[in-house]
Design a protein around this motif. Structure first.
Motif, PDB file in Angstrom:
ATOM      1  N   ASN A  32      -0.781   4.279  -0.811  1.00 38.41           N
ATOM      2  CA  ASN A  32      -1.006   5.331  -0.589  1.00 38.41           C
ATOM      3  C   ASN A  32      -1.037   5.922   1.072  1.00 38.41           C
ATOM      4  O   ASN A  32      -0.879   5.430   1.968  1.00 38.41           O
ATOM      5  N   ASN A  71       1.079  -1.585   0.017  1.00 38.72           N
ATOM      6  CA  ASN A  71       0.150  -0.322   0.295  1.00 38.72           C
ATOM      7  C   ASN A  71       1.317   1.578  -0.142  1.00 38.72           C
ATOM      8  O   ASN A  71       1.318   1.670   1.025  1.00 38.72           O
ATOM      9  N   ASP A 114      -5.898   3.332   3.729  1.00 37.55           N
ATOM     10  CA  ASP A 114      -6.109   2.099   3.856  1.00 37.55           C
ATOM     11  C   ASP A 114      -6.485   1.031   2.527  1.00 37.55           C
ATOM     12  O   ASP A 114      -7.266   1.737   2.116  1.00 37.55           O
ATOM     13  N   ALA A 115      -6.087   0.183   2.343  1.00 37.55           N
ATOM     14  CA  ALA A 115      -5.996  -0.307   0.787  1.00 37.55           C
ATOM     15  C   ALA A 115      -6.963  -1.128   1.242  1.00 37.55           C
ATOM     16  O   ALA A 115      -6.347  -2.908   1.950  1.00 37.55           O
ATOM     17  N   SER A 158      -7.674  -5.639   4.885  1.00 39.06           N
ATOM     18  CA  SER A 158      -7.275  -3.956   4.480  1.00 39.06           C
ATOM     19  C   SER A 158      -5.674  -4.477   4.770  1.00 39.06           C
ATOM     20  O   SER A 158      -5.118  -4.937   5.381  1.00 39.06           O
ATOM     21  N   PRO A 201      -1.610   1.709   5.639  1.00 38.33           N
ATOM     22  CA  PRO A 201      -0.469   2.779   4.563  1.00 38.33           C
ATOM     23  C   PRO A 201       1.011   2.476   4.476  1.00 38.33           C
ATOM     24  O   PRO A 201       1.536   2.553   5.812  1.00 38.33           O
ATOM     25  N   THR A 213      -8.365  -5.605   0.364  1.00 40.55           N
ATOM     26  CA  THR A 213      -8.221  -6.205  -0.283  1.00 40.55           C
ATOM     27  C   THR A 213      -9.578  -7.302   0.287  1.00 40.55           C
ATOM     28  O   THR A 213      -9.344  -8.238  -0.451  1.00 40.55           O
TER      29      THR A 213
END
Length: 112
Positions: free
Chosen positions: A34, A32, A37-38, A69, A72, A40
């Motif tokens: 970003n 991640n 949180d990404a 998730s 970052p 998934t």
């Protein structure tokens, strides 16, 4: 997302419908980059083999899903196994589909 590894294993049936025999273990990494949180939780991993791209059956074990998730600047790993005949390891396609907003990622090649 990256395909960290793909290795030949001997799959073992653990639920009805699965069959013991040659299989592939696919390890997927998500990094991640970003500031949020990404998610998934919608990841779909598929494996196809042979010239007709026959869908491989996923095995329950060994399997370790990605967390729901990834924070970052963190990474996470998921492990999935698929029944694939040994004589078909020369032509494999791995498909990673994380969300409708992102392109599908494909990896194609042979597995030793």
């Amino acid at each position: 997302m990256t395909l960290a590894s793909i290795t030949a294993i001997e799959g073992q049936a653990s639920v009805p419908g699965e069959v013991d025999g040659p299989a592939l273990q696919v390890t997927v990494n998500v990094e991640n980059t970003n500031h949020e949180d990404a998610l998934t939780d919608t990841l779909i991993v598929n494996v196809y083999y042979g010239p007709d791209r026959t869908p491989a059956n996923i095995l329950v074990k060994p399997r370790r899903d990605l967390p729901l998730s990834v924070a970052p600047r963190e990474t996470a790993e998921g492990v999935y196994a698929f029944s694939v005949p040994a004589d078909a390891h020369g032509q494999i396609l791995v498909e990673l589909d994380l969300s409708l907003d992102l392109p599908v990622i494909l990896f194609e090649g042979a597995v030793a």
